[in-house]
Design a protein around this motif. Structure first.
Motif, PDB file in Angstrom:
ATOM      1  N   LEU A 330       0.839  -1.195   0.000  1.00 54.68           N
ATOM      2  CA  LEU A 330       0.000   0.000   0.000  1.00 54.68           C
ATOM      3  C   LEU A 330       0.876   1.249   0.000  1.00 54.68           C
ATOM      4  O   LEU A 330       0.652   2.183  -0.787  1.00 54.68           O
ATOM      5  CB  LEU A 330      -0.930  -0.006   1.218  1.00 54.68           C
ATOM      6  N   LEU A 331       1.873   1.275   0.866  1.00 57.65           N
ATOM      7  CA  LEU A 331       2.760   2.438   0.927  1.00 57.65           C
ATOM      8  C   LEU A 331       3.541   2.598  -0.374  1.00 57.65           C
ATOM      9  O   LEU A 331       3.706   3.722  -0.878  1.00 57.65           O
ATOM     10  CB  LEU A 331       3.721   2.317   2.106  1.00 57.65           C
ATOM     11  N   TRP A 332       4.019   1.490  -0.923  1.00 58.90           N
ATOM     12  CA  TRP A 332       4.750   1.541  -2.198  1.00 58.90           C
ATOM     13  C   TRP A 332       3.894   2.202  -3.274  1.00 58.90           C
ATOM     14  O   TRP A 332       4.360   3.074  -4.030  1.00 58.90           O
ATOM     15  CB  TRP A 332       5.141   0.118  -2.586  1.00 58.90           C
ATOM     16  N   SER A 333       2.628   1.819  -3.328  1.00 57.54           N
ATOM     17  CA  SER A 333       1.707   2.394  -4.305  1.00 57.54           C
ATOM     18  C   SER A 333       1.516   3.893  -4.071  1.00 57.54           C
ATOM     19  O   SER A 333       1.584   4.699  -5.006  1.00 57.54           O
ATOM     20  CB  SER A 333       0.355   1.671  -4.226  1.00 57.54           C
ATOM     21  N   LEU A 334       1.329   4.277  -2.816  1.00 56.18           N
ATOM     22  CA  LEU A 334       1.095   5.690  -2.501  1.00 56.18           C
ATOM     23  C   LEU A 334       2.334   6.543  -2.758  1.00 56.18           C
ATOM     24  O   LEU A 334       2.234   7.668  -3.262  1.00 56.18           O
ATOM     25  CB  LEU A 334       0.656   5.829  -1.040  1.00 56.18           C
ATOM     26  N   GLU A 335       3.498   6.006  -2.435  1.00 57.23           N
ATOM     27  CA  GLU A 335       4.722   6.781  -2.674  1.00 57.23           C
ATOM     28  C   GLU A 335       5.025   6.905  -4.162  1.00 57.23           C
ATOM     29  O   GLU A 335       5.638   7.893  -4.594  1.00 57.23           O
ATOM     30  CB  GLU A 335       5.896   6.154  -1.921  1.00 57.23           C
TER      31      GLU A 335
END
Length: 367
Positions: A330-335
Motif C-alpha cells: 500500500l505504501l509503495w503504491s502511494l509513494e
C-alpha cells in the motif's frame, strides 16, 4: 493488456519497504493521505486485512466499491485494495482522467481465472451448436473485464451475489435458458432458489469441452460454467454437522458461493453484505458459524463481542490472493503517486470496456 502481461511488467517491491517498521509505514500512509486529500481515494474490500482496511475511505463488496469510485469525481488516483477484476471494474466505470492502481498485481481471483475469454468464446460456439440462439450469458462480477464484455456483446449482463436472483429472473424472460459464468455454485444456488430443479441444470466443462448432463438437452434451463471459489468450496457438510454437534442452537450462515449441499443445510445464505447485516441484527449471546473468507469472519468476531462468532471451518485460511495486499505494498503504491510515477495502473482496453459497460449497465438498470 492481460493480467499476465501486467504482472510481467511489474517492478518487484523495493527491499526497503520490507524492512520498515509497522509504525513507520502507517505514519507515511497517513502523511500521504493527508497530503493528497480528496485527490486520493482508497476503497477496501471486505476481505482485506485489517492493517489495510484501517486506511480505506470506504469498505464494501467489489461492485459497491467500483460504483463509489465512479461517483468520486474528485479523486485523481484510486488505489484499489482488492483484487484485479475489481480494479478492472473500477477502471471501466471511472473517467479517463482517473488512474486506478492495484498495490500488488499478484492480487488476483482464482474463480475469475477459471473463465478466460478464449475458452469462453470457443465454448459459446459449441453450445450454440447444441442449443441454437436460446441462451443468454450472465457473469458474476467476479470475472475479468473480457468476460463481462463477452456478456455485454451477447445481450447478457453481470450479476452480484446480492442481485443474482433478480438478474436470473430477468434473463429467463429474454431467452429460454441461461449460460452462467464463472461460479457454478452461485448459479446453481440462485436458480434452485427460484424453483428451477437440479435436473434442469447442466455443467459445461471448458477443459474437456463437454456438457456434464444425463437427461434430454431440451430440458436444460441453466448451463453452469465449471468454476468455483477456492475459499468457499472448502466449507463442507462435515463442518456443519460438527458445529451443530459442538454448539447446540448455533446459527449457520454461508455465502452462496458455497456448494449446494452446504447452502441447503445452512440456516441462512446470502451475500457478504447480507452476512454483515444479519450479524448486526442478531440477538446478543447468540452463536454464529460463518461460512465466508476468514479476514471478514475475524473482523465480525471483534465487532460483535456480545455474540459468539466462529468460522464454519476452523482450519480455514484467508484468501491467499486477496491477502497479497499488505501495508508495504500500500505504501509503495502511494509513494509512487507522490513521486509522480504511479505503478501498477490497471487499464482496460476501450473496446472491451465499452462492451463490459453494457453488461454492467443492464444489471444496474434493474438493481
Amino acid at each position: 493488456m492481460s493480467i499476465l502481461e501486467m504482472m510481467n511488467k511489474e517492478t518487484v517491491i523495493p527491499e526497503r519497504y520490507k524492512t520498515m517498521s509497522v509504525e513507520e509505514i502507517e505514519a507515511r500512509v497517513k502523511e500521504i493521505k493527508e497530503k493528497f486529500g480528496t485527490r486520493l481515494y482508497i476503497p477496501g474490500h471486505h476481505y482485506q486485512k485489517d492493517e489495510v482496511i484501517q486506511f480505506a475511505d470506504d469498505t464494501g463488496d467489489s461492485l459497491k466499491l467500483a460504483q463509489l469510485s465512479a461517483n468520486n469525481n474528485l479523486a485523481e488516483y484510486i488505489v484499489f485494495c482488492g483484487v484485479h477484476f475489481m480494479a478492472e471494474t473500477a477502471d471501466i466505470l471511472t473517467n479517463e482522467n482517473q488512474k486506478v492502481l492495484l498495490p500488488d498485481m499478484r492480487a488476483g481471483c482464482s474463480m475469475a481465472d477459471m473463465a478466460n475469454i478464449e475458452q469462453t468464446e470457443k465454448s459459446w460456439v459449441k453450445l450454440q451448436e447444441l442449443f441454437g440462439d436460446t441462451m443468454l450469458p450472465l457473469t458474476y462480477v467476479n470475472s475479468t473485464a473480457a468476460i463481462k464484455a463477452f456478456c455485454g456483446k451477447h445481450e447478457g449482463a453481470t450479476v452480484t451475489s446480492s442481485n443474482a436472483k433478480k438478474m436470473v429472473k430477468w434473463a429467463l424472460t429474454q431467452k429460454e435458458r441461461i449460460f452462467f459464468l464463472p461460479d457454478q455454485h452461485l448459479g446453481r444456488n440462485t436458480a434452485f432458489d427460484l424453483g428451477i430443479p437440479l435436473e434442469a441444470m447442466a455443467v459445461w466443462d471448458p477443459d474437456k469441452e463437454q456438457l456434464e448432463y444425463d437427461g434430454a438437452l431440451k430440458d436444460i434451463k441453466v448451463i453452469l460454467w465449471k468454476g468455483h471459489c477456492s475459499v468457499h468450496e472448502k466449507f463442507t457438510v462435515a463442518n456443519i454437522e460438527q458445529m451443530r454437534n459442538d454448539y447446540p442452537g448455533i446459527n449457520i450462515i454461508v455465502h452462496p458461493e458455497c456448494s449446494h449441499e452446504v447452502v441447503q443445510l445452512a440456516d441462512y445464505a446470502g451475500s457478504t453484505n447480507y452476512i454483515i447485516d444479519k450479524l448486526e441484527e442478531a440477538d446478543p449471546n447468540s452463536i454464529w458459524a460463518v461460512g465466508t473468507e476468514m479476514n471478514l469472519v475475524k473482523r465480525l468476531t471483534k465487532v460483535h463481542s456480545d455474540k459468539q462468532v466462529l468460522s464454519l471451518n476452523p482450519d480455514m485460511c484467508p484468501c491467499l490472493t486477496m491477502n497479497r495486499i499488505d501495508l508495504p505494498h500500500l505504501l509503495w503504491s502511494l509513494e509512487s503517486i507522490e513521486s509522480g510515477s504511479p505503478i501498477n495502473q490497471v487499464t482496460v482496453e476501450k473496446e472491451i470496456a465499452h462492451d463490459a459497460v453494457l453488461a454492467v449497465n443492464r444489471m444496474l438498470e434493474r438493481a
